[in-house]
Design a protein around this motif. Sequence first.
Motif, PDB file in Angstrom:
ATOM      1  N   ARG A  11       5.615  95.556  19.511  1.00 29.65           N
ATOM      2  CA  ARG A  11       5.856  96.402  18.338  1.00 29.65           C
ATOM      3  C   ARG A  11       6.724  97.597  18.724  1.00 29.65           C
ATOM      4  O   ARG A  11       6.826  97.955  19.885  1.00 29.65           O
ATOM      5  CB  ARG A  11       4.536  96.874  17.726  1.00 29.65           C
ATOM      6  CG  ARG A  11       3.701  97.749  18.623  1.00 29.65           C
ATOM      7  CD  ARG A  11       2.321  97.993  18.043  1.00 29.65           C
ATOM      8  NE  ARG A  11       1.445  96.881  18.209  1.00 29.65           N
ATOM      9  CZ  ARG A  11       0.745  96.634  19.312  1.00 29.65           C
ATOM     10  NH1 ARG A  11       0.864  97.424  20.354  1.00 29.65           N
ATOM     11  NH2 ARG A  11      -0.057  95.609  19.389  1.00 29.65           N
ATOM     12  N   GLN A  12       7.334  98.204  17.715  1.00 31.89           N
ATOM     13  CA  GLN A  12       8.254  99.303  17.931  1.00 31.89           C
ATOM     14  C   GLN A  12       7.779 100.552  17.203  1.00 31.89           C
ATOM     15  O   GLN A  12       7.275 100.478  16.087  1.00 31.89           O
ATOM     16  CB  GLN A  12       9.645  98.912  17.418  1.00 31.89           C
ATOM     17  CG  GLN A  12      10.676 100.021  17.487  1.00 31.89           C
ATOM     18  CD  GLN A  12      12.048  99.542  17.064  1.00 31.89           C
ATOM     19  OE1 GLN A  12      12.959  99.498  17.862  1.00 31.89           O
ATOM     20  NE2 GLN A  12      12.199  99.168  15.796  1.00 31.89           N
ATOM     21  N   LEU A  13       7.956 101.719  17.843  1.00 30.39           N
ATOM     22  CA  LEU A  13       7.539 102.981  17.237  1.00 30.39           C
ATOM     23  C   LEU A  13       8.733 103.833  16.820  1.00 30.39           C
ATOM     24  O   LEU A  13       8.807 104.289  15.688  1.00 30.39           O
ATOM     25  CB  LEU A  13       6.664 103.763  18.220  1.00 30.39           C
ATOM     26  CG  LEU A  13       6.136 105.117  17.734  1.00 30.39           C
ATOM     27  CD1 LEU A  13       5.250 104.936  16.508  1.00 30.39           C
ATOM     28  CD2 LEU A  13       5.358 105.817  18.847  1.00 30.39           C
ATOM     29  N   THR A  14       9.662 104.073  17.736  1.00 33.27           N
ATOM     30  CA  THR A  14      10.864 104.840  17.390  1.00 33.27           C
ATOM     31  C   THR A  14      12.096 103.967  17.566  1.00 33.27           C
ATOM     32  O   THR A  14      12.115 103.060  18.393  1.00 33.27           O
ATOM     33  CB  THR A  14      11.008 106.103  18.248  1.00 33.27           C
ATOM     34  OG1 THR A  14      11.114 105.732  19.637  1.00 33.27           O
ATOM     35  CG2 THR A  14       9.800 107.020  18.071  1.00 33.27           C
ATOM     36  N   GLN A  15      13.154 104.261  16.790  1.00 32.99           N
ATOM     37  CA  GLN A  15      14.312 103.385  16.772  1.00 32.99           C
ATOM     38  C   GLN A  15      15.627 104.104  17.077  1.00 32.99           C
ATOM     39  O   GLN A  15      16.704 103.529  16.891  1.00 32.99           O
ATOM     40  CB  GLN A  15      14.412 102.686  15.422  1.00 32.99           C
ATOM     41  CG  GLN A  15      14.557 103.634  14.241  1.00 32.99           C
ATOM     42  CD  GLN A  15      14.505 102.935  12.912  1.00 32.99           C
ATOM     43  OE1 GLN A  15      14.165 101.751  12.813  1.00 32.99           O
ATOM     44  NE2 GLN A  15      14.849 103.641  11.854  1.00 32.99           N
ATOM     45  N   ARG A 183      14.291 117.029  11.321  1.00 29.76           N
ATOM     46  CA  ARG A 183      15.483 116.557  12.023  1.00 29.76           C
ATOM     47  C   ARG A 183      15.340 115.077  12.407  1.00 29.76           C
ATOM     48  O   ARG A 183      16.261 114.285  12.216  1.00 29.76           O
ATOM     49  CB  ARG A 183      15.719 117.417  13.266  1.00 29.76           C
ATOM     50  CG  ARG A 183      16.944 117.032  14.077  1.00 29.76           C
ATOM     51  CD  ARG A 183      17.208 118.053  15.163  1.00 29.76           C
ATOM     52  NE  ARG A 183      17.852 119.243  14.623  1.00 29.76           N
ATOM     53  CZ  ARG A 183      17.545 120.489  14.948  1.00 29.76           C
ATOM     54  NH1 ARG A 183      16.583 120.727  15.807  1.00 29.76           N
ATOM     55  NH2 ARG A 183      18.210 121.495  14.432  1.00 29.76           N
ATOM     56  N   TYR A 184      14.169 114.715  12.926  1.00 30.63           N
ATOM     57  CA  TYR A 184      13.952 113.322  13.313  1.00 30.63           C
ATOM     58  C   TYR A 184      13.905 112.394  12.090  1.00 30.63           C
ATOM     59  O   TYR A 184      14.391 111.268  12.136  1.00 30.63           O
ATOM     60  CB  TYR A 184      12.658 113.195  14.120  1.00 30.63           C
ATOM     61  CG  TYR A 184      12.817 113.539  15.590  1.00 30.63           C
ATOM     62  CD1 TYR A 184      13.986 113.238  16.272  1.00 30.63           C
ATOM     63  CD2 TYR A 184      11.784 114.148  16.295  1.00 30.63           C
ATOM     64  CE1 TYR A 184      14.129 113.535  17.614  1.00 30.63           C
ATOM     65  CE2 TYR A 184      11.915 114.455  17.649  1.00 30.63           C
ATOM     66  CZ  TYR A 184      13.097 114.146  18.301  1.00 30.63           C
ATOM     67  OH  TYR A 184      13.246 114.441  19.637  1.00 30.63           O
ATOM     68  N   LYS A 185      13.308 112.872  10.993  1.00 33.70           N
ATOM     69  CA  LYS A 185      13.274 112.054   9.775  1.00 33.70           C
ATOM     70  C   LYS A 185      14.687 111.819   9.245  1.00 33.70           C
ATOM     71  O   LYS A 185      15.050 110.704   8.863  1.00 33.70           O
ATOM     72  CB  LYS A 185      12.421 112.739   8.692  1.00 33.70           C
ATOM     73  CG  LYS A 185      10.921 112.473   8.796  1.00 33.70           C
ATOM     74  CD  LYS A 185      10.145 113.224   7.733  1.00 33.70           C
ATOM     75  CE  LYS A 185      10.394 112.667   6.342  1.00 33.70           C
ATOM     76  NZ  LYS A 185       9.752 111.337   6.139  1.00 33.70           N
ATOM     77  N   THR A 189      14.878 108.550  13.266  1.00 34.07           N
ATOM     78  CA  THR A 189      14.277 108.285  14.576  1.00 34.07           C
ATOM     79  C   THR A 189      12.967 107.515  14.452  1.00 34.07           C
ATOM     80  O   THR A 189      12.701 106.602  15.244  1.00 34.07           O
ATOM     81  CB  THR A 189      14.037 109.606  15.327  1.00 34.07           C
ATOM     82  OG1 THR A 189      15.295 110.210  15.615  1.00 34.07           O
ATOM     83  CG2 THR A 189      13.291 109.370  16.633  1.00 34.07           C
ATOM     84  N   TYR A 190      12.162 107.870  13.465  1.00 31.42           N
ATOM     85  CA  TYR A 190      10.879 107.182  13.284  1.00 31.42           C
ATOM     86  C   TYR A 190      11.120 105.822  12.625  1.00 31.42           C
ATOM     87  O   TYR A 190      11.671 105.745  11.527  1.00 31.42           O
ATOM     88  CB  TYR A 190       9.939 108.001  12.396  1.00 31.42           C
ATOM     89  CG  TYR A 190       9.718 109.415  12.857  1.00 31.42           C
ATOM     90  CD1 TYR A 190       9.277 109.696  14.147  1.00 31.42           C
ATOM     91  CD2 TYR A 190       9.933 110.494  11.987  1.00 31.42           C
ATOM     92  CE1 TYR A 190       9.068 110.998  14.561  1.00 31.42           C
ATOM     93  CE2 TYR A 190       9.721 111.792  12.403  1.00 31.42           C
ATOM     94  CZ  TYR A 190       9.288 112.048  13.688  1.00 31.42           C
ATOM     95  OH  TYR A 190       9.082 113.339  14.088  1.00 31.42           O
TER      96      TYR A 190
END
Length: 235
Positions: A11-15, A183-185, A189-190
Amino acid sequence: MTLTCIRVNVRQLTQTDGTFLVSRKKVDNFSWEQLKGSTFLGQRKGGMPQMVGEFVLKKHGIDPHKDLNLIQNIDFANIANAFASGTGDYVQLFEPTASIFEQEGKGYIVASFGTQSGHVPYTTFMAKQSFIKENAEEIEKFTRALYKAQKWVETHSAAEIAKSIHPYFEDTDLQLIEKVAERYKNQGTYASEPILDEEEWNHLQDIMDEAGELPKRIEHKTLVNTSFAKKAIDD
C-alpha cells in the motif's frame, strides 16, 4: 534469496517527495538557473531525497556534480543545523523545518521538489510474502484503516488536519502545522488512495536509474501487490 524473503509493497501513503528547496537569501524571481555555481547542501547519496533532488536538478539542465558545489558528507540529522550555522547557499529540507526556517528568517522556500518530480511512491508499506500469506486479515484491516484516514485527510481542511496531529508535534506552533498541511495538500503529497500503480512504480525506477542507484529494473507485478488496496476501496 527465496521467494518468501522478498518484501512486497502492499500500500501507498504519500505520492510525492516532501522536500523543498530553501535559499539563504530571499529570491523574488527564482529560476533553477540561479543554482549554478552555488554551494548546495544536499542529502545522503543513494537516499530518496537526494535521488529526487538530482532528478529535478537534471530536469532543469543542472548537473549536481559539475554545476554545483555539492556537499553530501553531513549526517541527515545535522543538515538543517549546518545550513543554519552558515553552510551552503541552498539546502533541501523537509517540513516543518523548511517553514520554521522561513518563519525565523534563516532561509526562504523557493521551490518544491515534490511538484517538480511528479508522482512517485515516496512512502509505502512493505511486507514479506510469508507474512502476507500468514497474516492476510491483519493486512486487510490495516489497509482499510489507512484508506479511511486518506479519505479523511482528502475531505478535511488543513486547519482540521493540523488540530488532529498537533499532539504529535507539541513543540511546533499549531498555525505552522496548518501551513505545512496546506502546502502538502495543495501539491498532492498525500495519496488519496492506497494503490501504488504501475506508472508511479516505473517513475520511481526512472529516478533511481537517473541517480545511478538502480542495478536492475523490476516489473510492477513482481514487487507490488495491489489486491489489499483494491479490496479496501471496493469494500
